[in-house]
Motif scaffolding. Sequence first.
Motif, PDB file in Angstrom:
ATOM      1  N   ASN A   1       0.841  -1.195   0.000  1.00  0.00           N
ATOM      2  CA  ASN A   1       0.000   0.000   0.000  1.00  0.00           C
ATOM      3  C   ASN A   1       0.874   1.243   0.000  1.00  0.00           C
ATOM      4  O   ASN A   1       1.724   1.417   0.882  1.00  0.00           O
ATOM      5  CB  ASN A   1      -0.919   0.005   1.222  1.00  0.00           C
ATOM      6  N   ILE A   2       0.666   2.104  -0.987  1.00  0.00           N
ATOM      7  CA  ILE A   2       1.398   3.365  -1.062  1.00  0.00           C
ATOM      8  C   ILE A   2       0.389   4.506  -1.038  1.00  0.00           C
ATOM      9  O   ILE A   2      -0.711   4.397  -1.588  1.00  0.00           O
ATOM     10  CB  ILE A   2       2.285   3.448  -2.323  1.00  0.00           C
ATOM     11  N   VAL A   3       0.764   5.573  -0.344  1.00  0.00           N
ATOM     12  CA  VAL A   3      -0.068   6.777  -0.278  1.00  0.00           C
ATOM     13  C   VAL A   3       0.685   7.888  -0.993  1.00  0.00           C
ATOM     14  O   VAL A   3       1.830   8.192  -0.642  1.00  0.00           O
ATOM     15  CB  VAL A   3      -0.382   7.180   1.172  1.00  0.00           C
ATOM     16  N   VAL A   4       0.038   8.478  -1.988  1.00  0.00           N
ATOM     17  CA  VAL A   4       0.634   9.555  -2.781  1.00  0.00           C
ATOM     18  C   VAL A   4      -0.162  10.832  -2.531  1.00  0.00           C
ATOM     19  O   VAL A   4      -1.397  10.831  -2.650  1.00  0.00           O
ATOM     20  CB  VAL A   4       0.630   9.202  -4.283  1.00  0.00           C
ATOM     21  N   HIS A   5       0.540  11.900  -2.154  1.00  0.00           N
ATOM     22  CA  HIS A   5      -0.128  13.179  -1.942  1.00  0.00           C
ATOM     23  C   HIS A   5       0.050  14.051  -3.181  1.00  0.00           C
ATOM     24  O   HIS A   5       1.169  14.239  -3.673  1.00  0.00           O
ATOM     25  CB  HIS A   5       0.454  13.904  -0.732  1.00  0.00           C
TER      26      HIS A   5
ATOM     27  N   PHE B   1      11.413   4.300   3.264  1.00  0.00           N
ATOM     28  CA  PHE B   1      10.381   3.970   2.291  1.00  0.00           C
ATOM     29  C   PHE B   1       9.457   5.161   1.999  1.00  0.00           C
ATOM     30  O   PHE B   1       8.294   4.981   1.652  1.00  0.00           O
ATOM     31  CB  PHE B   1       9.558   2.770   2.783  1.00  0.00           C
ATOM     32  N   SER B   2       9.962   6.353   2.161  1.00  0.00           N
ATOM     33  CA  SER B   2       9.208   7.543   1.776  1.00  0.00           C
ATOM     34  C   SER B   2       9.965   8.287   0.677  1.00  0.00           C
ATOM     35  O   SER B   2      11.193   8.216   0.597  1.00  0.00           O
ATOM     36  CB  SER B   2       8.991   8.467   2.983  1.00  0.00           C
ATOM     37  N   VAL B   3       9.205   8.982  -0.152  1.00  0.00           N
ATOM     38  CA  VAL B   3       9.762   9.746  -1.273  1.00  0.00           C
ATOM     39  C   VAL B   3       9.312  11.191  -1.107  1.00  0.00           C
ATOM     40  O   VAL B   3       8.108  11.457  -0.929  1.00  0.00           O
ATOM     41  CB  VAL B   3       9.282   9.173  -2.624  1.00  0.00           C
ATOM     42  N   ARG B   4      10.265  12.110  -1.136  1.00  0.00           N
ATOM     43  CA  ARG B   4       9.939  13.509  -0.890  1.00  0.00           C
ATOM     44  C   ARG B   4       9.097  14.126  -1.985  1.00  0.00           C
ATOM     45  O   ARG B   4       8.196  14.928  -1.717  1.00  0.00           O
ATOM     46  CB  ARG B   4      11.239  14.306  -0.708  1.00  0.00           C
ATOM     47  N   THR B   5       9.358  13.756  -3.208  1.00  0.00           N
ATOM     48  CA  THR B   5       8.654  14.383  -4.328  1.00  0.00           C
ATOM     49  C   THR B   5       8.298  13.338  -5.365  1.00  0.00           C
ATOM     50  O   THR B   5       9.147  12.514  -5.740  1.00  0.00           O
ATOM     51  CB  THR B   5       9.523  15.468  -4.995  1.00  0.00           C
TER      52      THR B   5
ATOM     53  N   SER C   1      11.043   7.122 -10.534  1.00  0.00           N
ATOM     54  CA  SER C   1      12.100   6.143 -10.256  1.00  0.00           C
ATOM     55  C   SER C   1      12.329   5.959  -8.756  1.00  0.00           C
ATOM     56  O   SER C   1      12.570   4.839  -8.293  1.00  0.00           O
ATOM     57  CB  SER C   1      13.395   6.567 -10.947  1.00  0.00           C
ATOM     58  N   ALA C   2      12.254   7.039  -7.985  1.00  0.00           N
ATOM     59  CA  ALA C   2      12.480   6.921  -6.539  1.00  0.00           C
ATOM     60  C   ALA C   2      11.383   6.091  -5.874  1.00  0.00           C
ATOM     61  O   ALA C   2      11.655   5.269  -4.987  1.00  0.00           O
ATOM     62  CB  ALA C   2      12.561   8.306  -5.908  1.00  0.00           C
ATOM     63  N   LEU C   3      10.135   6.280  -6.306  1.00  0.00           N
ATOM     64  CA  LEU C   3       9.034   5.516  -5.734  1.00  0.00           C
ATOM     65  C   LEU C   3       9.111   4.045  -6.166  1.00  0.00           C
ATOM     66  O   LEU C   3       8.868   3.137  -5.351  1.00  0.00           O
ATOM     67  CB  LEU C   3       7.698   6.114  -6.154  1.00  0.00           C
ATOM     68  N   ILE C   4       9.466   3.793  -7.413  1.00  0.00           N
ATOM     69  CA  ILE C   4       9.616   2.413  -7.875  1.00  0.00           C
ATOM     70  C   ILE C   4      10.723   1.723  -7.088  1.00  0.00           C
ATOM     71  O   ILE C   4      10.599   0.554  -6.693  1.00  0.00           O
ATOM     72  CB  ILE C   4       9.911   2.393  -9.386  1.00  0.00           C
ATOM     73  N   ASP C   5      11.798   2.430  -6.819  1.00  0.00           N
ATOM     74  CA  ASP C   5      12.882   1.857  -6.032  1.00  0.00           C
ATOM     75  C   ASP C   5      12.437   1.550  -4.613  1.00  0.00           C
ATOM     76  O   ASP C   5      12.788   0.495  -4.052  1.00  0.00           O
ATOM     77  CB  ASP C   5      14.065   2.833  -6.018  1.00  0.00           C
ATOM     78  N   ALA C   6      11.644   2.428  -4.013  1.00  0.00           N
ATOM     79  CA  ALA C   6      11.160   2.193  -2.649  1.00  0.00           C
ATOM     80  C   ALA C   6      10.247   0.966  -2.596  1.00  0.00           C
ATOM     81  O   ALA C   6      10.344   0.140  -1.676  1.00  0.00           O
ATOM     82  CB  ALA C   6      10.431   3.431  -2.132  1.00  0.00           C
ATOM     83  N   VAL C   7       9.342   0.841  -3.573  1.00  0.00           N
ATOM     84  CA  VAL C   7       8.443  -0.311  -3.607  1.00  0.00           C
ATOM     85  C   VAL C   7       9.233  -1.598  -3.824  1.00  0.00           C
ATOM     86  O   VAL C   7       8.979  -2.630  -3.182  1.00  0.00           O
ATOM     87  CB  VAL C   7       7.381  -0.127  -4.704  1.00  0.00           C
TER      88      VAL C   7
END
Length: 401
Positions: free
Chosen positions: A178-182, A253-257, A266-272
């Motif tokens: 589960n990912i939450v995107v703001h 496991f958080s992405v600033r932007t 790419s940063a979110l894909i790497d975190a997942v």
Amino acid sequence: MPTSPSLRPPVPPTVWLARGRHVGPAPQDALLRHLRQLKDSGAIDDFLDPSEAEDPVDSVGSEGSGDSGDPGALADPGELVFEARWRVARTVTVRARLTLAPGSDGGQEWVLAAEAERPWDQGWPSPATMFWPEEPDADWDHDAATGLRLGDVNRLPSDDKAMRRVLRDAVRGSWAVNIVVHEAMTPDARGQLPLARLLPAGLRHRVVEHRAAPQQLRAVNWALRDAGVEVPRGGAIVLPGHPAWPEYTSDDFSVRTVFLDGSEPSALIDAVTRYVASPRPFPDGAEDAVTALREQWRLLTLEEELARERALVAMYAEALDAMTKSRDLYREAAEAAHEALAVYRENAASVPATPPPAEHPASPLRQLTRTLERFRGTAKSLRPTPGTREEGDAGPDTSER
């Protein structure tokens, strides 16, 4: 009470897990139709039809799959079990088991466990698409815990109470990532597309994407306070599962932007990807699914059936040998006991009966004491009693006065 993470083993790197809900009619027909199509096209090697698996000897496909005959391999009442086998990277065999059972609040709940012969590569095809048809607005791609779509954009409810319930269920009950995107600002058409489409094929049906509107950031972080995480403004976070493991930190496991402009995050894909590859403990019920996949597997090749029968013959021979040795030992012990009893009886008959032990003679002192007591009793009997006259003692004659 949930088991402590320290007591649960981690998910093996060879295992792929998913749990979802089919909300439409006839899920069994959709599964069988898709499995037959993939077998005819060569995408899978073989599959197991649960209706044919009820027979004592099953033969689905040209490779000769069969029923193990093990009563423990049968599904629970109302549960259907589908099995499929295929190869990835040309030589790596994947075995997968999907169970279909009535859901608690309607629909059919499915659990899918797949295992490869080597650590799972997220670039391999999703096992979900080996069972379910990949169609727009499909009935099967709903998360079992939240009811939200897998691999799609799911906007968080505007009601705070409903939002808290969705996020709580996502953290505590979901097997999905589960990912939450703001959204820092309302995105355009390209930014409204699901991010899962940019993930590797093995991750697309394991992700639930929650979208928070620009004005929902404070309410979202308030709802996530029990989980101990926060969503960065204009960024995203991968939520911890349940149970969470000690190595999980929100910073990892958080992405600033996250740019919602259609570009690859790419940063979110790497975190997942790192989240899935981390040594996460089994979620509730997942360990049982993997155990059933390994121990109740029935879709055997001819070589596997031969190896299985040889193993059974060896096991029965070992058991028979142990029983024979146990019988021989029992017989030897019984014969030894009979011999010992016979010897005892012979010895008992040859020994003469012993007379009862004689009484110990009384001591001289005790004999003298008894003699004196006897004489003392005789003397008492001879002593005159008061008022009696001894013979010859004449008293006054009172007959004549």
